[in-house]
Design a protein around this motif. Structure first.
Motif, mmCIF file in Angstrom:
data_model
loop_
_atom_site.group_PDB
_atom_site.id
_atom_site.type_symbol
_atom_site.label_atom_id
_atom_site.label_comp_id
_atom_site.label_asym_id
_atom_site.label_seq_id
_atom_site.Cartn_x
_atom_site.Cartn_y
_atom_site.Cartn_z
ATOM 1 N N GLY A 9 11.791 -17.111 27.561
ATOM 2 C CA GLY A 9 13.197 -16.927 27.967
ATOM 3 C C GLY A 9 14.218 -17.996 28.408
ATOM 4 N N ASN A 10 14.296 -18.421 28.123
ATOM 5 C CA ASN A 10 15.629 -19.312 29.316
ATOM 6 C C ASN A 10 16.756 -18.494 29.950
ATOM 7 N N TRP A 11 16.496 -18.292 30.700
ATOM 8 C CA TRP A 11 18.154 -17.455 31.542
ATOM 9 C C TRP A 11 19.150 -18.943 32.077
ATOM 10 N N SER A 103 18.873 -29.567 25.878
ATOM 11 C CA SER A 103 20.030 -30.011 24.905
ATOM 12 C C SER A 103 21.371 -30.110 25.905
ATOM 13 N N GLU A 104 21.329 -29.046 26.983
ATOM 14 C CA GLU A 104 22.278 -29.208 27.472
ATOM 15 C C GLU A 104 22.599 -30.432 28.760
ATOM 16 N N ARG A 105 20.577 -30.247 28.745
ATOM 17 C CA ARG A 105 20.523 -31.183 29.952
ATOM 18 C C ARG A 105 21.141 -32.704 29.355
ATOM 19 N N VAL A 240 14.133 -18.210 24.059
ATOM 20 C CA VAL A 240 16.184 -17.175 23.892
ATOM 21 C C VAL A 240 16.553 -17.629 25.005
ATOM 22 N N GLY A 241 18.227 -17.970 24.718
ATOM 23 C CA GLY A 241 19.047 -18.238 25.938
ATOM 24 C C GLY A 241 19.303 -17.165 25.802
ATOM 25 N N GLY A 242 20.337 -16.817 25.518
ATOM 26 C CA GLY A 242 21.872 -15.419 25.721
ATOM 27 C C GLY A 242 19.693 -13.756 25.889
HETATM 28 O O1 LIG Z 1 16.894 -22.346 25.311
HETATM 29 C C1 LIG Z 1 18.021 -21.994 25.117
HETATM 30 C C2 LIG Z 1 18.658 -22.108 24.267
HETATM 31 O O2 LIG Z 1 19.747 -22.908 24.198
HETATM 32 C C3 LIG Z 1 18.977 -20.811 22.815
HETATM 33 O O3 LIG Z 1 20.325 -19.997 24.065
HETATM 34 P P1 LIG Z 1 21.280 -19.147 23.136
HETATM 35 O O4 LIG Z 1 20.047 -18.285 22.677
HETATM 36 O O5 LIG Z 1 21.763 -18.413 23.661
HETATM 37 O O6 LIG Z 1 21.449 -19.337 22.061
#
Ligand SMILES: O=C[C@H](O)COP(=O)(O)O
Length: 261
Positions: A9-11, A103-105, A240-242
């Protein structure tokens, strides 16, 4: 040998250390209720840097079935790099996984495959596991070049790593058009690219390395979509992000094997 699934889980830039305490405690209670002990699946939380010490203390003190990850790292060891955090600093906090090249980096901070590869190397040298992110934007997908584009990122970021190093790492395939948009790639879309990544690793290294490397899918993963994604032969987990900011939702994703595919 079977690959252990990894749900991470990437916060992103969410939750201060006080809020982090609440989420991690709720997550641990929810997982404990469901008898999750962390043996079947690697369950990883990836908070912002400022929360790491707090979350590490909680995981350690309460023996939570969670592992700790970080969202970024410097490609340098130490010195005059204001604002940067080194791999050794993260390892000392019992960080096990480090996301590199999200990808955001790449998009907002101009990270190239070369920089990402250098970061991955530092992570490995410090005894941690990189989660190397790759994936195409919408324009590339529309042109039908998503496989070749993503494989070029794989080659660019793995350059200089040995077969042994690659065998132990995690590659996250995240189509940029599916991140935070609610657009999930279909399980077939995700499998197409994840399968191609495994084949590319086999041709760059060997079959044993390709069989060992873990490949995640990321992009709008929810409890409702995870089981079908995990049923794909070349997908070993999710980034997983959000949905990782909601304890019950993330706990359900971690326990994907209980959900109907
Ligand atoms: O690092 C997680 C991903 O960028 C996915 O983000 P998301 O689950 O909010 O689409």
């Amino acid at each position: 040998m079977a690959r252990t699934p990894i749900i991470a889980g990437n916060w992103k830039m969410n939750l201060n250390h006080v809020e982090a305490t609440g989420l991690v405690q709720k997550l641990a209670w929810t997982l404990a209720d469901k008898q999750f002990d962390g043996k079947k699946v690697d369950a990883v939380v990836i908070p912002p840097f400022t929360d790491l010490r707090t979350v590490q203390t909680l995981i350690d003190g309460d023996r939570m079935p969670l592992q700790l990850g970080a969202q970024n790292v410097s490609q340098h060891d130490s010195g005059a790099y204001t604002g940067e955090i080194s791999a050794d600093m993260l390892a000392k906090l019992q960080v096990k996984y480090v996301v590199v090249g999200h990808s955001e980096r790449r998009e907002y901070f101009g990270e190239t495959d070369e920089v990402i590869g250098a970061k991955a190397k530092k992570v490995i040298e410090a005894g941690m596991t990189p989660i190397i992110c790759v994936g195409e934007g919408l324009d590339i997908r529309k042109e039908g070049r998503h496989v070749e584009y993503t494989l070029a990122q794989v080659r660019g970021t793995l350059e200089g790593l040995t077969a042994e190093q690659v065998a132990g790492l995690v590659i996250a395939y995240e189509p940029v058009w599916a991140i935070g948009t609610g657009e999930v790639a279909t399980p077939d879309d995700a499998q197409e690219v994840c399968g191609a990544i495994r084949q590319e690793v086999a041709s760059l290294y060997d079959e044993a390395t390709a069989e060992s490397v873990r490949i995640q899918y990321g992009g709008s993963v929810k409890a409702g979509s995870i089981a079908q994604i995990m049923a794909q032969p070349d997908i070993d987990g999710a980034l997983v992000g959000g949905a990782s900011l909601q304890a019950e939702e993330f706990a359900a994703i971690v326990r994907f094997y209980d959900l109907p595919a």
